[in-house]
Design a protein around this motif. Sequence first.
Motif, mmCIF file in Angstrom:
data_model
loop_
_atom_site.group_PDB
_atom_site.id
_atom_site.type_symbol
_atom_site.label_atom_id
_atom_site.label_comp_id
_atom_site.label_asym_id
_atom_site.label_seq_id
_atom_site.Cartn_x
_atom_site.Cartn_y
_atom_site.Cartn_z
ATOM 1 N N UNK A 83 0.823 -1.209 0.000
ATOM 2 C CA UNK A 83 0.000 0.000 0.000
ATOM 3 C C UNK A 83 0.853 1.252 0.000
ATOM 4 N N UNK A 84 0.326 2.238 -0.671
ATOM 5 C CA UNK A 84 0.873 3.583 -0.623
ATOM 6 C C UNK A 84 0.896 4.037 0.841
ATOM 7 N N UNK A 85 2.019 4.559 1.319
ATOM 8 C CA UNK A 85 2.042 5.131 2.657
ATOM 9 C C UNK A 85 2.226 4.130 3.785
ATOM 10 N N UNK A 86 2.563 2.875 3.468
ATOM 11 C CA UNK A 86 2.838 1.876 4.501
ATOM 12 C C UNK A 86 4.170 1.221 4.151
ATOM 13 N N UNK A 87 5.100 1.206 5.107
ATOM 14 C CA UNK A 87 6.432 0.653 4.818
ATOM 15 C C UNK A 87 6.407 -0.850 4.582
ATOM 16 N N UNK A 88 5.631 -1.550 5.429
ATOM 17 C CA UNK A 88 5.583 -3.001 5.319
ATOM 18 C C UNK A 88 4.467 -3.436 4.391
ATOM 19 N N UNK A 89 4.661 -4.585 3.772
ATOM 20 C CA UNK A 89 3.570 -5.270 3.080
ATOM 21 C C UNK A 89 2.627 -5.784 4.165
ATOM 22 N N UNK A 90 1.330 -5.582 3.985
ATOM 23 C CA UNK A 90 0.399 -6.088 4.986
ATOM 24 C C UNK A 90 -0.464 -7.202 4.415
ATOM 25 N N UNK A 91 -1.061 -7.935 5.338
ATOM 26 C CA UNK A 91 -1.858 -9.102 4.996
ATOM 27 C C UNK A 91 -3.328 -8.703 4.925
ATOM 28 N N UNK A 92 -3.952 -8.968 3.795
ATOM 29 C CA UNK A 92 -5.397 -8.762 3.687
ATOM 30 C C UNK A 92 -6.090 -10.107 3.793
ATOM 31 N N UNK A 93 -7.240 -10.152 4.438
ATOM 32 C CA UNK A 93 -7.990 -11.414 4.514
ATOM 33 C C UNK A 93 -9.453 -11.133 4.811
ATOM 34 N N UNK A 94 -10.309 -11.925 4.219
ATOM 35 C CA UNK A 94 -11.747 -11.825 4.467
ATOM 36 C C UNK A 94 -12.413 -13.096 3.983
ATOM 37 N N UNK A 95 -13.425 -13.519 4.719
ATOM 38 C CA UNK A 95 -14.200 -14.698 4.353
ATOM 39 C C UNK A 95 -15.656 -14.305 4.181
ATOM 40 N N UNK A 96 -16.371 -15.009 3.310
ATOM 41 C CA UNK A 96 -17.818 -14.887 3.323
ATOM 42 C C UNK A 96 -18.282 -15.367 4.697
ATOM 43 N N UNK A 97 -19.237 -14.660 5.321
ATOM 44 C CA UNK A 97 -19.690 -15.041 6.662
ATOM 45 C C UNK A 97 -20.055 -16.529 6.798
ATOM 46 N N UNK A 98 -20.631 -17.116 5.751
ATOM 47 C CA UNK A 98 -20.989 -18.549 5.770
ATOM 48 C C UNK A 98 -19.796 -19.439 6.085
ATOM 49 N N UNK A 99 -18.592 -19.000 5.723
ATOM 50 C CA UNK A 99 -17.415 -19.857 5.861
ATOM 51 C C UNK A 99 -16.516 -19.450 7.032
ATOM 52 N N UNK A 100 -16.982 -18.520 7.856
ATOM 53 C CA UNK A 100 -16.201 -18.130 9.030
ATOM 54 C C UNK A 100 -16.371 -19.162 10.138
ATOM 55 N N UNK A 101 -15.438 -19.153 11.077
ATOM 56 C CA UNK A 101 -15.545 -20.028 12.245
ATOM 57 C C UNK A 101 -15.076 -21.452 11.996
ATOM 58 N N UNK A 102 -14.314 -21.650 10.919
ATOM 59 C CA UNK A 102 -13.806 -22.996 10.621
ATOM 60 C C UNK A 102 -12.284 -23.022 10.513
#
Length: 167
Positions: A83-102
């Motif tokens: 990202x612009x303005x961030x020194x480190x590479x960061x981790x993005x993550x997201x799940x469809x709610x149906x598949x969370x909690x596993x």
Amino acid sequence: VHPLETERLTLRRLQSDDAPFIVELLNSPTWLEFIGDRGIRTTDDAQGYIERAHVNYALHGFSLYLVALRDGTRVGLCGPIRREGLNDVDLGFALLPTFAGRGYALEAARRVVEHARVDLKLGRVAGITVPENARSIRLLEALGMRREGSVRLSPDDVELNYYAMAL
Ligand SMILES: CC(C)(COP(=O)(O)OP(=O)(O)OC[C@H]1O[C@@H](n2cnc3c(N)ncnc32)[C@H](O)[C@@H]1OP(=O)(O)O)[C@@H](O)C(=O)NCCC(=O)NCCS
């Protein structure tokens, strides 16, 4: 190095037939609450989002990957982001709610951390999240990250917790 595999998951580059899934994920309640409204409403909007990921694959060699079960079922996104303005590479993550909690998000994120260390040869990786996102914070800590402070991605943006670790 692609696709990236784990016991239960495949992580691969986004492709144009992912557009309907992108619309669903980016308008899901947890994405809207914790990441924000990206304004992706139609499959055409999603094609633009996928094209921007491909610009980043070409520019950096990485960006968000589509996370699918081994049978191909799409469950979320996870990947390193420059990202612009961030020194480190960061981790993005997201799940469809149906598949969370596993445990899928942690399983995918662990594989991406390994990818960042071994294939991308990054020395550090970060995670950024709104302070209210307890599940995300738990995941970042489970990966081994520690809070290093706060960050704003742009001056009028909200303050985010900044987590990071050496690889
Ligand atoms: C953040 C997010 C990806 C976390 O998803 P998640 O499914 O809760 O995360 P994990 O993969 O770590 O799964 C942990 C849960 O799975 C459970 N689980 C079930 N089977 C499991 C297994 N085989 N292995 C590990 N955990 C398992 C764990 O017990 C835990 O549930 P609990 O907290 O109720 O005990 C999800 O909440 C999300 O998509 N949020 C919206 C987007 C977002 O906020 N992204 C981050 C922006 S910074």
